[in-house]
Design a protein around this motif. Sequence first.
Motif, short mmCIF file in Angstrom:
data_model
loop_
_atom_site.label_atom_id
_atom_site.label_comp_id
_atom_site.label_asym_id
_atom_site.label_seq_id
_atom_site.Cartn_x
_atom_site.Cartn_y
_atom_site.Cartn_z
N GLY A 48 -5.57 6.41 1.29
CA GLY A 48 -4.60 5.24 1.38
C GLY A 48 -5.01 4.62 0.42
O GLY A 48 -7.10 4.41 -0.45
N TRP A 49 -4.21 3.42 -0.19
CA TRP A 49 -4.73 2.67 -1.46
C TRP A 49 -3.69 1.39 -0.79
O TRP A 49 -2.53 1.62 -0.52
CB TRP A 49 -3.54 3.87 -2.79
N GLY A 66 1.15 -0.99 0.20
CA GLY A 66 -0.37 0.34 -0.17
C GLY A 66 0.51 1.04 0.06
O GLY A 66 2.03 1.03 0.31
N ARG A 67 0.68 2.85 -0.27
CA ARG A 67 0.42 3.95 0.07
C ARG A 67 -0.65 5.16 0.65
O ARG A 67 -1.35 4.84 0.63
CB ARG A 67 0.84 4.01 -1.33
N SER A 120 4.21 -0.13 0.57
CA SER A 120 5.45 -1.40 1.40
C SER A 120 3.86 -1.88 1.63
O SER A 120 3.42 -1.44 1.61
CB SER A 120 5.91 -0.79 2.54
N PRO A 121 4.25 -2.85 2.26
CA PRO A 121 3.26 -3.37 3.55
C PRO A 121 3.40 -2.35 4.84
O PRO A 121 4.18 -1.55 5.04
CB PRO A 121 3.79 -4.53 4.14
N TRP A 122 1.88 -2.75 4.55
CA TRP A 122 1.68 -1.54 6.32
C TRP A 122 0.97 -2.56 7.15
O TRP A 122 -0.22 -3.02 7.17
CB TRP A 122 0.57 -0.79 6.16
N ARG A 133 -3.89 -4.70 -9.67
CA ARG A 133 -4.25 -3.23 -9.81
C ARG A 133 -4.96 -2.75 -8.45
O ARG A 133 -4.08 -3.51 -7.07
CB ARG A 133 -5.64 -3.07 -10.84
N TRP A 134 -4.32 -0.61 -8.32
CA TRP A 134 -4.55 -0.40 -7.21
C TRP A 134 -6.44 -0.22 -6.94
O TRP A 134 -6.77 0.54 -7.70
CB TRP A 134 -3.72 1.07 -7.73
N HIS A 135 -5.97 0.11 -5.42
CA HIS A 135 -7.99 0.08 -5.25
C HIS A 135 -7.35 1.63 -3.72
O HIS A 135 -6.67 1.18 -3.22
CB HIS A 135 -8.02 -0.82 -4.57
N SER A 136 -8.55 2.47 -3.94
CA SER A 136 -8.76 3.53 -3.31
C SER A 136 -9.61 2.57 -2.01
O SER A 136 -10.27 2.20 -2.21
CB SER A 136 -9.32 4.93 -4.06
N LEU A 137 -8.64 2.57 -0.88
CA LEU A 137 -9.24 2.24 0.73
C LEU A 137 -10.80 3.58 1.03
O LEU A 137 -10.06 3.58 2.60
CB LEU A 137 -8.20 2.02 1.37
#
Length: 147
Positions: free
Chosen positions: A128-129, A89-90, A105-107, A135-139
Amino acid sequence: MRVRSALAAVSVGLLSVALSSGHAHAAPTHGGQNVSGAGAIAAQDEAAAPVWPHVSGPADCNVSLCVHSANVGVDYEVWAEFRVNVTKGRFHIWGPRLDVTTPESPWRAGQNTRRYRGHGSGRVCAEGWSYSGGRWHSLGQSCVATK
């Protein structure tokens, strides 16, 4: 009085362990949370520091993440955390005179990003992603107002 002395001794002990292990960072953390360096995490520079006294300002959370802030004179500091474990995530954090993206990185849930400093007043947000399924997902995002 015994409880206070015991808590103070534990706090000093934890700080000593963190400093001697080389995992201490200069930036303070939010809410007394700290992240031990026991597990190798790619975002070690993003990991929270040992407990330091500080003053927090407004915070806002959604189901998956929180954004926190503290006023520092005319500047502000902002940091974020996931409320859930994220394998990859990022965060994208932005506000007055601030626009940063943390390393991927992992969180761990409750692990703070480093503090980022912005200047001015207004709305400060963190999105947060999470990367999964190719693919990237918005949190989602949360925002606070700085003065």
